[in-house]
Design a protein around this motif. Structure first.
Motif, PDB file in Angstrom:
ATOM      1  N   TYR A 164       0.721  -1.365   0.061  1.00  0.00           N
ATOM      2  CA  TYR A 164       0.014   0.056  -0.093  1.00  0.00           C
ATOM      3  C   TYR A 164       0.964   1.381  -0.124  1.00  0.00           C
ATOM      4  O   TYR A 164       1.883   1.345   0.690  1.00  0.00           O
ATOM      5  CB  TYR A 164      -0.954   0.050   1.295  1.00  0.00           C
ATOM      6  CG  TYR A 164      -0.427  -0.120   2.478  1.00  0.00           C
ATOM      7  CD1 TYR A 164      -0.535   1.280   3.276  1.00  0.00           C
ATOM      8  CD2 TYR A 164      -0.048  -1.119   3.150  1.00  0.00           C
ATOM      9  CE1 TYR A 164       0.219   1.243   4.683  1.00  0.00           C
ATOM     10  CE2 TYR A 164       0.684  -1.133   4.727  1.00  0.00           C
ATOM     11  CZ  TYR A 164       0.701   0.091   5.240  1.00  0.00           C
ATOM     12  OH  TYR A 164       0.942   0.045   6.448  1.00  0.00           O
ATOM     13  N   GLN A 201      -1.713  -1.500  -4.140  1.00  0.00           N
ATOM     14  CA  GLN A 201      -0.933  -1.861  -5.179  1.00  0.00           C
ATOM     15  C   GLN A 201      -0.898  -3.309  -5.252  1.00  0.00           C
ATOM     16  O   GLN A 201      -0.296  -3.898  -4.439  1.00  0.00           O
ATOM     17  CB  GLN A 201       0.434  -1.200  -5.234  1.00  0.00           C
ATOM     18  CG  GLN A 201       1.275  -1.383  -6.292  1.00  0.00           C
ATOM     19  CD  GLN A 201       2.523  -0.474  -5.921  1.00  0.00           C
ATOM     20  OE1 GLN A 201       2.795   0.645  -6.424  1.00  0.00           O
ATOM     21  NE2 GLN A 201       3.748  -1.134  -5.741  1.00  0.00           N
ATOM     22  N   GLY A 240      -8.267   2.695  -3.673  1.00  0.00           N
ATOM     23  CA  GLY A 240      -7.842   3.635  -2.929  1.00  0.00           C
ATOM     24  C   GLY A 240      -8.726   4.515  -2.063  1.00  0.00           C
ATOM     25  O   GLY A 240      -9.833   4.210  -2.032  1.00  0.00           O
ATOM     26  N   VAL A 260      -1.816  -0.208  -9.155  1.00  0.00           N
ATOM     27  CA  VAL A 260      -2.808   0.400  -8.172  1.00  0.00           C
ATOM     28  C   VAL A 260      -3.962  -0.039  -8.711  1.00  0.00           C
ATOM     29  O   VAL A 260      -4.608  -0.207  -9.836  1.00  0.00           O
ATOM     30  CB  VAL A 260      -2.579   1.992  -8.431  1.00  0.00           C
ATOM     31  CG1 VAL A 260      -3.737   2.569  -7.462  1.00  0.00           C
ATOM     32  CG2 VAL A 260      -1.134   2.324  -7.703  1.00  0.00           C
ATOM     33  N   CYS A 261      -4.909  -0.560  -7.769  1.00  0.00           N
ATOM     34  CA  CYS A 261      -6.357  -1.210  -8.088  1.00  0.00           C
ATOM     35  C   CYS A 261      -7.347  -0.483  -7.162  1.00  0.00           C
ATOM     36  O   CYS A 261      -8.607  -0.783  -7.159  1.00  0.00           O
ATOM     37  CB  CYS A 261      -6.317  -2.541  -8.181  1.00  0.00           C
ATOM     38  SG  CYS A 261      -5.940  -3.201  -6.580  1.00  0.00           S
ATOM     39  N   GLU A 305      -3.103   4.343  -1.502  1.00  0.00           N
ATOM     40  CA  GLU A 305      -3.410   3.491  -2.464  1.00  0.00           C
ATOM     41  C   GLU A 305      -2.902   1.772  -2.497  1.00  0.00           C
ATOM     42  O   GLU A 305      -1.995   1.957  -1.868  1.00  0.00           O
ATOM     43  CB  GLU A 305      -3.071   4.105  -3.769  1.00  0.00           C
ATOM     44  CG  GLU A 305      -3.630   5.381  -4.224  1.00  0.00           C
ATOM     45  CD  GLU A 305      -3.147   5.985  -5.453  1.00  0.00           C
ATOM     46  OE1 GLU A 305      -3.550   6.830  -6.057  1.00  0.00           O
ATOM     47  OE2 GLU A 305      -1.765   5.683  -5.514  1.00  0.00           O
TER      48      GLU A 305
END
Length: 380
Positions: A310, A365, A373, A370-371, A363
């Motif tokens: 993260y 990761q 947040g 990144v997927c 966010e």
């Protein structure tokens, strides 16, 4: 909590004086202790070590060979290692037999300052010193100023019976050792140390293997593709110990989402599915913490291996933000499965990072991509 700097104190100086006088009755112990302790309480940690080294310069023989022999004679037996090859610590009985521990940092500094005219003898002394503390700082000026002689010598140490010495081969030649002199020639071209790392990556001592991993991680900062290629070459059929070393060596590249490294680990695909990040609060205070809950849902017909980090986008003093990647989880997500992961992130200030109030973003990761947040406000 006792300040770290107090690991070098008046008692350290007195023990050094005692053992140096034991091996050299003519040693000016009073002069040494006076120089080494002058204003000691006002100095920070490294300054204390350097002042002790200066006191050694003022009171040991001017002939370097004689001085090196006295230092070696004053030493305690080597620090013992446990079954995993890790330092097991010093017993009180050993400390009575001679010098070991933090005082040896200063002794190594003396060798670095005084031994440049006799590199072979200086390296012989560091070989002894590193078995009682570490000579990783002291050996670096020799590698910088006399690279051929120094590297030729430490090349012979990869088979040394002492894990302390074998670790020095890797740790002392790290291009970007924290606290240490940067070896700019090796930053630019790490090729001279690669055969050393190859010889040590399957060392029986975890102490040595961890140093090799950190050395490779140093190289990755300037030559990421080289380390990715190293992983590709040495991961197939690797032992669990070597796999752990390679994982630690490539940790920064995985966090950065370096594509060749992710591919080497079979992590080239991001999450096939959905990710939702939920924070436990919309506001948090400096000095506290905040909880993260990550819900994953697979849309794949195959299991997925996921390395999840993260990224916290910290506010800087000028109002801009700076990302910092933190280690999250490694997990297997079943085909069409769901998984929830949670942890708490500390918001306590540390010496390497000042926390400023303001809007922050976290966010998720997954395999470098990144997927998800979420945002929160950091309060004073």
């Amino acid at each position: 909590m006792e300040p770290f700097k107090n690991l070098i104190n008046a008692g350290t100086v007195q023990r050094a004086g005692q053992h140096l006088q034991r091996v050299w009755p003519a040693f000016d112990r009073q002069g040494f202790e006076h120089r080494a302790t002058h204003g000691l309480d006002t100095l920070e940690f490294k300054a204390r070590a350097m002042q002790l080294a200066e006191a050694l310069q003022a009171t040991l023989p001017t002939d370097f060979g004689d001085a090196a022999s006295l230092l070696e004679a004053s030493l305690a037996p080597p620090i013992p290692l446990d079954a995993q090859g890790e330092p097991a610590g010093l017993s009180a009985a050993q400390s009575e037999l001679g010098l070991s521990g933090w005082v040896v940092w200063s002794m190594g500094e003396f060798v670095a300052r005084q031994g440049m005219g006799d590199v072979a003898r200086a390296l012989q002394c560091l070989h002894a010193l590193t078995q009682r503390f570490s000579a990783e700082f002291a050996i670096r000026p020799f590698i910088q100023q006399h690279p051929e002689t120094s590297l030729a010598t430490i090349r012979t140490w990869v088979d040394d019976p002492s894990a302390h010495v074998r670790r020095l081969v890797s740790e002392g030649s790290r291009p970007r050792l924290p606290w240490g002199l940067r070896l700019q020639a090796l930053v630019a071209d790490p090729a001279p140390t690669l055969p050393l790392l190859l010889a040590l990556q399957d060392d029986p001592s975890a102490y040595v293997r961890r140093s090799v991993a950190n050395h490779l991680n140093d190289i990755a900062k300037d030559h990421p593709d080289l380390v990715a290629q190293w992983v590709r070459e040495h991961l197939p059929a690797a032992s669990p110990q070597r796999s752990a070393l390679l994982r630690h060596a490539s940790r920064s590249l995985v966090k950065q989402g370096h594509a060749p490294t992710l591919t080497a680990w079979g992590l080239e695909h991001g999450l096939k599915g959905d990710a939702v990040l939920t924070l436990t609060a919309t506001e948090a205070r400096v000095g506290g913490d905040i909880g993260l809950a990550l819900r994953l849902r697979s849309r794949s017909r195959q299991p997925q291996t996921l390395v999840i980090d993260y990224v916290v986008h910290h506010v800087r003093a000028n109002g801009s933000t700076s990302p910092k990647v933190f280690k999250g989880w490694k997990t297997e997500l079943d085909a069409h499965g769901e998984h929830t992961l949670s942890k708490r992130h500390s918001l306590r200030p540390v010496t390497t990072r000042t926390l400023y109030p303001g809007p922050h973003r976290i966010e998720i990761q997954v395999n470098g991509k990144v997927c998800a947040g979420a945002d929160f406000e950091l309060l004073p």
